[in-house]
Scaffold this motif. Sequence first.
Motif, mmCIF file in Angstrom:
data_model
loop_
_atom_site.group_PDB
_atom_site.id
_atom_site.type_symbol
_atom_site.label_atom_id
_atom_site.label_comp_id
_atom_site.label_asym_id
_atom_site.label_seq_id
_atom_site.Cartn_x
_atom_site.Cartn_y
_atom_site.Cartn_z
ATOM 1 N N ALA A 147 104.428 20.811 -61.220
ATOM 2 C CA ALA A 147 103.103 21.036 -60.616
ATOM 3 C C ALA A 147 103.019 20.370 -59.249
ATOM 4 O O ALA A 147 102.495 20.945 -58.296
ATOM 5 C CB ALA A 147 102.008 20.519 -61.540
ATOM 6 N N VAL A 148 103.549 19.159 -59.144
ATOM 7 C CA VAL A 148 103.541 18.435 -57.867
ATOM 8 C C VAL A 148 104.375 19.187 -56.835
ATOM 9 O O VAL A 148 103.942 19.381 -55.692
ATOM 10 C CB VAL A 148 104.057 16.987 -58.051
ATOM 11 C CG1 VAL A 148 104.291 16.301 -56.707
ATOM 12 C CG2 VAL A 148 103.085 16.182 -58.902
ATOM 13 N N LYS A 149 105.559 19.634 -57.223
ATOM 14 C CA LYS A 149 106.431 20.376 -56.304
ATOM 15 C C LYS A 149 105.774 21.676 -55.844
ATOM 16 O O LYS A 149 105.821 22.031 -54.671
ATOM 17 C CB LYS A 149 107.768 20.690 -56.976
ATOM 18 C CG LYS A 149 108.657 19.486 -57.162
ATOM 19 C CD LYS A 149 109.944 19.880 -57.873
ATOM 20 C CE LYS A 149 110.813 18.682 -58.127
ATOM 21 N NZ LYS A 149 112.027 19.030 -58.904
ATOM 22 N N MET A 150 105.152 22.384 -56.803
ATOM 23 C CA MET A 150 104.514 23.650 -56.457
ATOM 24 C C MET A 150 103.337 23.417 -55.525
ATOM 25 O O MET A 150 103.154 24.151 -54.548
ATOM 26 C CB MET A 150 104.065 24.382 -57.721
ATOM 27 C CG MET A 150 103.545 25.781 -57.462
ATOM 28 S SD MET A 150 103.327 26.667 -59.014
ATOM 29 C CE MET A 150 102.610 28.182 -58.411
ATOM 30 N N ARG A 151 102.553 22.390 -55.777
ATOM 31 C CA ARG A 151 101.383 22.079 -54.931
ATOM 32 C C ARG A 151 101.827 21.733 -53.515
ATOM 33 O O ARG A 151 101.206 22.171 -52.538
ATOM 34 C CB ARG A 151 100.592 20.917 -55.552
ATOM 35 C CG ARG A 151 99.292 20.671 -54.868
ATOM 36 C CD ARG A 151 98.294 21.772 -55.234
ATOM 37 N NE ARG A 151 97.091 21.557 -54.473
ATOM 38 C CZ ARG A 151 96.479 22.503 -53.798
ATOM 39 N NH1 ARG A 151 96.915 23.726 -53.814
ATOM 40 N NH2 ARG A 151 95.400 22.244 -53.111
ATOM 41 N N GLU A 152 102.884 20.952 -53.381
ATOM 42 C CA GLU A 152 103.416 20.615 -52.050
ATOM 43 C C GLU A 152 103.865 21.879 -51.319
ATOM 44 O O GLU A 152 103.588 22.053 -50.131
ATOM 45 C CB GLU A 152 104.582 19.642 -52.166
ATOM 46 C CG GLU A 152 104.180 18.234 -52.534
ATOM 47 C CD GLU A 152 105.364 17.304 -52.754
ATOM 48 O OE1 GLU A 152 106.535 17.772 -52.683
ATOM 49 O OE2 GLU A 152 105.132 16.117 -53.002
ATOM 50 N N LYS A 153 104.559 22.756 -52.020
ATOM 51 C CA LYS A 153 105.023 24.014 -51.435
ATOM 52 C C LYS A 153 103.828 24.858 -50.985
ATOM 53 O O LYS A 153 103.829 25.423 -49.890
ATOM 54 C CB LYS A 153 105.868 24.766 -52.466
ATOM 55 C CG LYS A 153 106.569 25.964 -51.937
ATOM 56 C CD LYS A 153 107.797 25.536 -51.192
ATOM 57 C CE LYS A 153 108.726 26.693 -50.971
ATOM 58 N NZ LYS A 153 109.804 26.343 -50.077
ATOM 59 N N GLU A 154 102.793 24.930 -51.848
ATOM 60 C CA GLU A 154 101.592 25.701 -51.504
ATOM 61 C C GLU A 154 100.959 25.182 -50.218
ATOM 62 O O GLU A 154 100.635 25.964 -49.317
ATOM 63 C CB GLU A 154 100.566 25.609 -52.638
ATOM 64 C CG GLU A 154 100.940 26.360 -53.877
ATOM 65 C CD GLU A 154 100.108 25.976 -55.084
ATOM 66 O OE1 GLU A 154 100.211 26.678 -56.092
ATOM 67 O OE2 GLU A 154 99.354 24.974 -55.040
ATOM 68 N N GLU A 155 100.790 23.874 -50.135
ATOM 69 C CA GLU A 155 100.135 23.297 -48.953
ATOM 70 C C GLU A 155 100.983 23.471 -47.702
ATOM 71 O O GLU A 155 100.443 23.706 -46.612
ATOM 72 C CB GLU A 155 99.776 21.833 -49.186
ATOM 73 C CG GLU A 155 98.605 21.651 -50.129
ATOM 74 C CD GLU A 155 97.344 22.404 -49.707
ATOM 75 O OE1 GLU A 155 97.033 22.476 -48.500
ATOM 76 O OE2 GLU A 155 96.665 22.950 -50.595
ATOM 77 N N ASN A 156 102.298 23.364 -47.820
ATOM 78 C CA ASN A 156 103.174 23.607 -46.660
ATOM 79 C C ASN A 156 103.031 25.035 -46.168
ATOM 80 O O ASN A 156 102.931 25.285 -44.963
ATOM 81 C CB ASN A 156 104.632 23.313 -47.021
ATOM 82 C CG ASN A 156 104.927 21.844 -47.144
ATOM 83 O OD1 ASN A 156 104.204 21.007 -46.607
ATOM 84 N ND2 ASN A 156 105.980 21.508 -47.865
ATOM 85 N N ILE A 157 103.016 25.983 -47.080
ATOM 86 C CA ILE A 157 102.876 27.389 -46.706
ATOM 87 C C ILE A 157 101.503 27.642 -46.096
ATOM 88 O O ILE A 157 101.380 28.326 -45.071
ATOM 89 C CB ILE A 157 103.130 28.307 -47.918
ATOM 90 C CG1 ILE A 157 104.587 28.209 -48.347
ATOM 91 C CG2 ILE A 157 102.737 29.746 -47.600
ATOM 92 C CD1 ILE A 157 104.897 28.847 -49.686
ATOM 93 N N MET A 158 100.459 27.077 -46.713
ATOM 94 C CA MET A 158 99.108 27.263 -46.185
ATOM 95 C C MET A 158 98.996 26.720 -44.762
ATOM 96 O O MET A 158 98.358 27.337 -43.905
ATOM 97 C CB MET A 158 98.080 26.596 -47.097
ATOM 98 C CG MET A 158 97.967 27.228 -48.477
ATOM 99 S SD MET A 158 97.425 28.939 -48.438
ATOM 100 C CE MET A 158 95.732 28.723 -47.912
#
Length: 137
Positions: A110-121
């Motif tokens: 979940a932490v990895k996915m959230r970081e990826k989401e915010e980087n993309i955003m």
Amino acid sequence: MDKVKVQITDEQKKVKVPTGTRMLIREINLKHRNVDMPTDVLSFPMGENGQYDVDPETGAKMLGDIVISVPTAIKQARKYGHTFRREIGYLTVHAMLHLLGYDHEAKLDAVKMREKEENIMTMLGLPRTILTGPEDL
């Protein structure tokens, strides 16, 4: 990284969604996830183990389908204090990552996915923001 092409089909009319249609995403959630409640976004992958169907005309890999509940996105934008545009962007990115194999069931994932989401955003120009007024919704 391979380029990603997103095809968007907007079948709603100016966010005014009839009750039957609003209930549809709850029905889809129940049918496919056995969860009897509305949700904000669902993704339906077309590939497995990194193997996807390919559009013969364009060569593009077809990752799958994404269904977004617009009424839920509006509520969440208000709840989280950001624009509707950012919420739709976030839900799209979240679902795309699921189609690419990311998950958030385990805490570390979940932490990895959230970081990826915010980087993309941030790359899309939709970083975390605070609303400045009702015109942002």
